[in-house]
Design a protein around this motif. Structure first.
Motif, PDB file in Angstrom:
ATOM      1  N   MET A  41      13.296  -3.443   3.736  1.00  0.00           N
ATOM      2  CA  MET A  41      12.738  -4.561   2.974  1.00  0.00           C
ATOM      3  C   MET A  41      11.815  -5.412   3.849  1.00  0.00           C
ATOM      4  O   MET A  41      10.782  -5.913   3.385  1.00  0.00           O
ATOM      5  N   LEU A  42      12.171  -5.560   5.127  1.00  0.00           N
ATOM      6  CA  LEU A  42      11.317  -6.309   6.044  1.00  0.00           C
ATOM      7  C   LEU A  42       9.972  -5.610   6.226  1.00  0.00           C
ATOM      8  O   LEU A  42       8.908  -6.253   6.226  1.00  0.00           O
ATOM      9  N   SER A  43      10.010  -4.286   6.347  1.00  0.00           N
ATOM     10  CA  SER A  43       8.761  -3.519   6.477  1.00  0.00           C
ATOM     11  C   SER A  43       7.924  -3.641   5.204  1.00  0.00           C
ATOM     12  O   SER A  43       6.690  -3.742   5.261  1.00  0.00           O
ATOM     13  N   MET A  44       8.591  -3.635   4.057  1.00  0.00           N
ATOM     14  CA  MET A  44       7.858  -3.743   2.794  1.00  0.00           C
ATOM     15  C   MET A  44       7.167  -5.093   2.667  1.00  0.00           C
ATOM     16  O   MET A  44       6.002  -5.177   2.246  1.00  0.00           O
ATOM     17  N   THR A  45       7.883  -6.161   3.030  1.00  0.00           N
ATOM     18  CA  THR A  45       7.264  -7.489   2.929  1.00  0.00           C
ATOM     19  C   THR A  45       6.135  -7.656   3.942  1.00  0.00           C
ATOM     20  O   THR A  45       5.169  -8.391   3.687  1.00  0.00           O
ATOM     21  N   THR A  46       6.229  -6.985   5.089  1.00  0.00           N
ATOM     22  CA  THR A  46       5.121  -7.013   6.046  1.00  0.00           C
ATOM     23  C   THR A  46       3.880  -6.378   5.432  1.00  0.00           C
ATOM     24  O   THR A  46       2.754  -6.882   5.590  1.00  0.00           O
ATOM     25  N   SER A  47       4.073  -5.266   4.709  1.00  0.00           N
ATOM     26  CA  SER A  47       2.948  -4.619   4.020  1.00  0.00           C
ATOM     27  C   SER A  47       2.374  -5.532   2.941  1.00  0.00           C
ATOM     28  O   SER A  47       1.144  -5.615   2.768  1.00  0.00           O
ATOM     29  N   LEU A  48       3.237  -6.233   2.218  1.00  0.00           N
ATOM     30  CA  LEU A  48       2.756  -7.155   1.185  1.00  0.00           C
ATOM     31  C   LEU A  48       1.937  -8.287   1.797  1.00  0.00           C
ATOM     32  O   LEU A  48       0.907  -8.702   1.244  1.00  0.00           O
ATOM     33  N   SER A  49       2.394  -8.795   2.941  1.00  0.00           N
ATOM     34  CA  SER A  49       1.682  -9.910   3.585  1.00  0.00           C
ATOM     35  C   SER A  49       0.294  -9.499   4.056  1.00  0.00           C
ATOM     36  O   SER A  49      -0.620 -10.338   4.122  1.00  0.00           O
ATOM     37  N   SER A  50       0.149  -8.206   4.382  1.00  0.00           N
ATOM     38  CA  SER A  50      -1.154  -7.727   4.862  1.00  0.00           C
ATOM     39  C   SER A  50      -1.948  -7.060   3.739  1.00  0.00           C
ATOM     40  O   SER A  50      -2.927  -6.368   4.017  1.00  0.00           O
ATOM     41  N   TYR A  51      -1.516  -7.261   2.504  1.00  0.00           N
ATOM     42  CA  TYR A  51      -2.192  -6.716   1.314  1.00  0.00           C
ATOM     43  C   TYR A  51      -2.255  -5.182   1.314  1.00  0.00           C
ATOM     44  O   TYR A  51      -3.164  -4.592   0.738  1.00  0.00           O
ATOM     45  N   ASP A  52      -1.266  -4.594   1.965  1.00  0.00           N
ATOM     46  CA  ASP A  52      -1.161  -3.133   1.971  1.00  0.00           C
ATOM     47  C   ASP A  52      -0.296  -2.732   0.775  1.00  0.00           C
ATOM     48  O   ASP A  52       0.894  -2.435   0.913  1.00  0.00           O
ATOM     49  N   TRP A  53      -0.898  -2.730  -0.394  1.00  0.00           N
ATOM     50  CA  TRP A  53      -0.131  -2.475  -1.621  1.00  0.00           C
ATOM     51  C   TRP A  53       0.411  -1.050  -1.659  1.00  0.00           C
ATOM     52  O   TRP A  53       1.541  -0.839  -2.102  1.00  0.00           O
ATOM     53  N   ALA A  54      -0.357  -0.101  -1.181  1.00  0.00           N
ATOM     54  CA  ALA A  54       0.104   1.288  -1.179  1.00  0.00           C
ATOM     55  C   ALA A  54       1.302   1.464  -0.250  1.00  0.00           C
ATOM     56  O   ALA A  54       2.275   2.154  -0.583  1.00  0.00           O
ATOM     57  N   GLY A  55       1.248   0.818   0.931  1.00  0.00           N
ATOM     58  CA  GLY A  55       2.374   0.912   1.863  1.00  0.00           C
ATOM     59  C   GLY A  55       3.625   0.268   1.296  1.00  0.00           C
ATOM     60  O   GLY A  55       4.739   0.804   1.424  1.00  0.00           O
ATOM     61  N   ALA A  56       3.457  -0.894   0.669  1.00  0.00           N
ATOM     62  CA  ALA A  56       4.601  -1.588   0.067  1.00  0.00           C
ATOM     63  C   ALA A  56       5.204  -0.752  -1.067  1.00  0.00           C
ATOM     64  O   ALA A  56       6.434  -0.642  -1.189  1.00  0.00           O
ATOM     65  N   ALA A  57       4.327  -0.158  -1.876  1.00  0.00           N
ATOM     66  CA  ALA A  57       4.812   0.664  -2.989  1.00  0.00           C
ATOM     67  C   ALA A  57       5.555   1.891  -2.483  1.00  0.00           C
ATOM     68  O   ALA A  57       6.548   2.325  -3.076  1.00  0.00           O
ATOM     69  N   SER A  58       5.100   2.462  -1.375  1.00  0.00           N
ATOM     70  CA  SER A  58       5.758   3.641  -0.815  1.00  0.00           C
ATOM     71  C   SER A  58       7.175   3.320  -0.349  1.00  0.00           C
ATOM     72  O   SER A  58       8.118   4.074  -0.607  1.00  0.00           O
ATOM     73  N   ILE A  59       7.341   2.169   0.337  1.00  0.00           N
ATOM     74  CA  ILE A  59       8.675   1.776   0.805  1.00  0.00           C
ATOM     75  C   ILE A  59       9.582   1.445  -0.379  1.00  0.00           C
ATOM     76  O   ILE A  59      10.764   1.817  -0.419  1.00  0.00           O
ATOM     77  N   GLN A  60       9.008   0.746  -1.355  1.00  0.00           N
ATOM     78  CA  GLN A  60       9.793   0.404  -2.555  1.00  0.00           C
ATOM     79  C   GLN A  60      10.248   1.666  -3.280  1.00  0.00           C
ATOM     80  O   GLN A  60      11.404   1.752  -3.737  1.00  0.00           O
TER      81      GLN A  60
END
Length: 223
Positions: free
Chosen positions: A173-192
């Motif tokens: 979840m920490l990695s996902m929120t880091t992706s969200l903060s950097s507007y990495d939507w694809a990375g956040a979606a992959s972790i989710q």
């Protein structure tokens, strides 16, 4: 009478035979009554006794495979009564409940507690994203999705504060929120997506809200 002698004679009108002697009348034999068909003998006392025994043994007089061992062994049927002594019946799927034994938590984001310092950015980032989305132009469907997201964020943070979420899941979840903060939507979606695939049974009560949040943010901000 005979006209010459005046004596009485007897004549048979059928055969024409005549005789001076009075004939003896033989009575016709009486008809023999037809014998009624013999009915099969039924031992009513024996039949009644057998039915009474069945009714006494099985309670209501009906015999089903649920209460009749021979039928149950032959057909394996189960009726309204439970012939099994344990709580688990054959063929009954046992679905593990990931939240069994856990105290319920509310989905109110106003009562989210502070987290450990290393995990506090998760809560801060997710709450900040929720507030940002509220200021956007949302459809009715988007608003329902955002409401589900708020609930998921609140439940996740409270479960994490109680120590009911493993460090492995928290770090993802920490990695996902880091992706969200950097507007990495694809990375956040992959972790989710990975979390949903591997942790859904255990954490679906909050994962469905996190999934809704990532999907909504991706739809509105990745245009």
């Amino acid at each position: 009478q005979d006209p010459n002698s005046g004596r009485v004679y007897y004549a048979n009108q059928t055969t024409g035979e005549t005789t001076w002697d009075r004939p003896t009348i033989t009575p016709a034999p009486a008809p023999v009554p037809a014998q009624p068909a013999q009915q099969p003998t039924v031992n009513s006392s024996s039949t009644h006794s057998r039915h009474a025994q069945l009714a006494n043994k099985y309670g209501d007089g009906f015999v089903s495979s649920a209460s009749h061992p021979e039928l149950a062994n032959q057909y394996g049927n189960v009726g309204t009564s439970n012939p099994y002594h344990s709580t688990v019946r054959p063929g009954t799927a046992q679905v593990p409940n990931g939240n069994a034994g856990k105290a319920p938590v509310s989905g109110n984001i106003e009562t989210i507690p502070d987290l450990k310092p290393e995990y506090q950015p998760i809560s801060d980032t997710l709450l900040g994203l929720v507030e940002a989305l509220k200021g956007g132009q949302l459809s009715a469907v988007d608003k329902r999705q955002l409401s589900e997201s708020e609930k998921g964020v609140a439940i996740f943070a409270k479960r994490l504060a109680r120590g009911e979420i493993s460090d492995d899941v928290a770090n993802q979840m920490l990695s996902m929120t880091t992706s969200l903060s950097s507007y990495d939507w694809a990375g956040a979606a992959s972790i989710q997506t990975s979390l949903v695939s591997h942790q859904w049974r255990e954490h679906k009560e909050w994962l469905k809200g996190i999934k809704a949040l990532v999907q909504l943010a991706t739809k509105l901000y990745s245009r």
